[in-house]
Design an enzyme around this catalytic site. Structure first.
Site, mmCIF file in Angstrom:
data_model
loop_
_atom_site.group_PDB
_atom_site.id
_atom_site.type_symbol
_atom_site.label_atom_id
_atom_site.label_comp_id
_atom_site.label_asym_id
_atom_site.label_seq_id
_atom_site.Cartn_x
_atom_site.Cartn_y
_atom_site.Cartn_z
ATOM 1 N N LYS A 114 38.948 65.821 40.680
ATOM 2 C CA LYS A 114 40.316 66.042 41.142
ATOM 3 C C LYS A 114 40.503 65.821 42.638
ATOM 4 C CE LYS A 114 41.890 68.759 37.269
ATOM 5 N NZ LYS A 114 42.216 70.012 36.654
ATOM 6 N N LYS A 198 38.864 60.801 29.592
ATOM 7 C CA LYS A 198 39.375 61.688 28.538
ATOM 8 C C LYS A 198 40.905 61.685 28.489
ATOM 9 C CE LYS A 198 39.865 66.282 30.496
ATOM 10 N NZ LYS A 198 40.927 67.046 29.936
ATOM 11 N N LYS A 201 46.843 65.435 29.802
ATOM 12 C CA LYS A 201 48.309 65.533 29.860
ATOM 13 C C LYS A 201 48.881 65.117 31.210
ATOM 14 C CE LYS A 201 47.789 70.422 29.017
ATOM 15 N NZ LYS A 201 46.869 70.886 30.062
HETATM 16 N N1 AQP Z 1 40.694 64.931 25.783
HETATM 17 C C1 AQP Z 1 40.324 66.111 25.325
HETATM 18 N N2 AQP Z 1 39.521 66.196 24.233
HETATM 19 C C2 AQP Z 1 39.143 67.416 23.754
HETATM 20 N N3 AQP Z 1 39.518 68.590 24.308
HETATM 21 C C3 AQP Z 1 40.316 68.534 25.395
HETATM 22 N N4 AQP Z 1 40.862 69.488 26.168
HETATM 23 C C4 AQP Z 1 41.591 68.914 27.142
HETATM 24 N N5 AQP Z 1 41.545 67.573 27.018
HETATM 25 C C5 AQP Z 1 40.758 67.315 25.954
HETATM 26 C C6 AQP Z 1 40.685 70.908 25.959
HETATM 27 O O1 AQP Z 1 41.970 71.494 25.826
HETATM 28 C C7 AQP Z 1 41.911 72.819 26.364
HETATM 29 C C8 AQP Z 1 43.052 73.054 27.276
HETATM 30 O O2 AQP Z 1 42.920 72.251 28.411
HETATM 31 P P1 AQP Z 1 43.674 72.607 29.738
HETATM 32 O O3 AQP Z 1 45.091 72.271 29.601
HETATM 33 O O4 AQP Z 1 43.453 74.007 30.115
HETATM 34 O O5 AQP Z 1 43.037 71.719 30.855
HETATM 35 P P2 AQP Z 1 42.344 70.347 30.828
HETATM 36 O O6 AQP Z 1 41.006 70.439 30.204
HETATM 37 O O7 AQP Z 1 42.340 69.885 32.249
HETATM 38 O O8 AQP Z 1 43.324 69.473 29.915
HETATM 39 P P3 AQP Z 1 44.154 68.220 30.293
HETATM 40 O O9 AQP Z 1 44.972 67.825 29.124
HETATM 41 O O10 AQP Z 1 43.284 67.155 30.880
HETATM 42 O O11 AQP Z 1 45.129 68.776 31.399
HETATM 43 P P4 AQP Z 1 45.358 68.276 32.874
HETATM 44 O O12 AQP Z 1 45.735 66.835 32.744
HETATM 45 O O13 AQP Z 1 46.473 69.115 33.378
HETATM 46 O O14 AQP Z 1 44.096 68.452 33.647
HETATM 47 C C9 AQP Z 1 40.553 72.968 27.042
HETATM 48 O O15 AQP Z 1 39.681 73.700 26.199
HETATM 49 C C10 AQP Z 1 40.079 71.563 27.191
HETATM 50 O O16 AQP Z 1 38.670 71.465 27.189
#
Ligand code: AQP
Length: 333
Positions: A114, A198, A201
């Protein structure tokens, strides 16, 4: 039936949830809630580690809560609440921060990703460095045994274990030492537009993900546009065919059928036919979630009551843990 262990997890309201969040995390929350004491949180304090537009942040927080319920988290089985409604989280985070070596935070993969390419002068904010400590507090407050997460969060659970063990050895056993619960096949769903990163969002393009609230046409368009690999065979091979393998993983997870079955079905078919079927499968599987979500949006008052009730229940547990922590450390309580 007596529930076995304590499960805790959370999702940040940084956008609309996608199928990676669902397959990697939320689907496990739903399955685990029937046999375990379960606590699921919308981790709004984590979301503000990157700048948020107030109206969107507010809306996304409620959206995540409603999607939890729409996906099958049952507030009668699980405690569902918003992190900032329980001030114990930030209080314990502060205490844990005072025991966290800076080097441990700096080596976190997510911190490196990040802040990639930015020097300290360009304004890396302290929250992006510190949030694993808040995540540790979230988990440890509930004497958690199991944390269902996607693969990207495993390092943070290891970090949480380190802090729990450190506190326990300094002050006597206070925290359960949690374990990550990772579903191997869906632990890391990759981006549709780039199978080397990965699904996320906050990805720059919405073609990166299928949102849980995407319309049938958006789903068809995004799957049609999804990256594929050279050749035309629908074969699972993560090294040679990473993009098609990712689509097979998604198909397999929603159809609840092994990769080999999917390869058999599409043996004499091409990417186009496979993608069409995948889009229709996603539309069919997301429809009940979207319907339930729509119902909930008509009754936001009821959703808020669930969240306030969840916060009251969560605080019974978190206040007990926090009091124990403070007492052991010598705080006047
Ligand atoms: N691509 C993914 N595949 C499997 N699991 C995933 N998770 C996120 N992306 C994937 C899991 O979803 C849960 C919630 O995630 P989060 O919103 O707390 O944060 P994150 O991991 O940072 O998810 P994002 O979608 O990538 O959000 P942003 O873009 O805001 O950083 C977690 O258990 C995560 O592992």
């Amino acid at each position: 039936m007596k529930k076995k262990q304590t499960v805790f997890s959370g999702v940040q309201p940084t956008g609309v949830l996608h199928i990676g969040n669902y397959l990697g995390a939320i689907r496990q929350f739903v399955d685990l809630q029937y046999t375990n004491e379960s606590v699921f949180c919308v981790v709004d304090h984590h979301a503000i580690t990157v700048p948020q537009v107030p109206e969107e942040f507010h809306e996304n927080t409620l959206k995540v809560a409603m999607l939890y319920i729409a996906c099958g988290i049952d507030p009668k089985e699980s405690i569902v609440f918003i992190q900032s409604h329980s001030t114990e989280h930030t209080e314990l985070a502060w205490i844990l921060n005072t025991m966290t070596p800076l080097g441990e935070l700096e080596r976190m993969t997510q911190f490196k990703e990040k802040t990639e390419g930015r020097t300290k002068k360009e304004g890396v904010l302290a929250g992006i460095l510190n949030y694993p400590t808040l995540m540790a507090a979230d988990i440890l407050l509930y004497q958690t045994d199991i944390v269902p997460v996607g693969e990207d969060q495993v390092q943070h659970i290891e970090f949480t274990r380190m802090l729990a063990e450190k506190f326990n050895s300094r002050y006597g056993r206070t925290f359960s030492v949690p374990e990550a619960y990772v579903q191997r096949d869906t632990a890391r769903i990759m981006g549709l537009d780039d199978a080397s990163k990965k699904m996320s969002k906050s990805a720059p393009s919405s073609n990166n993900y299928i949102g849980l609230l995407d319309s049938p046409n958006e789903i068809r368009q995004k799957i049609a546009a999804a990256a594929t690999d050279s050749g035309k065979e629908v074969q699972y091979n993560k090294i040679k065919k990473p993009a098609i393998s990712n689509l097979i993983e998604i198909y397999s997870a929603f159809a609840e059928s092994p990769h080999s079955e999917i390869e058999k079905i599409y043996k004499d078919k091409n990417y186009y036919e496979f993608k069409n079927d995948l889009a229709e499968l996603l539309i069919k599987k997301l429809a009940p979630i979207q319907e339930k979500y729509k119902e909930l949006t008509k009754n936001k008052k009821q959703v808020l009551e669930i969240l306030y009730g969840g916060s009251r229940k969560s605080r019974i547990i978190s206040q007990t843990t926090l009091s124990q922590v403070k007492e052991k450390m010598g705080y006047v309580i």
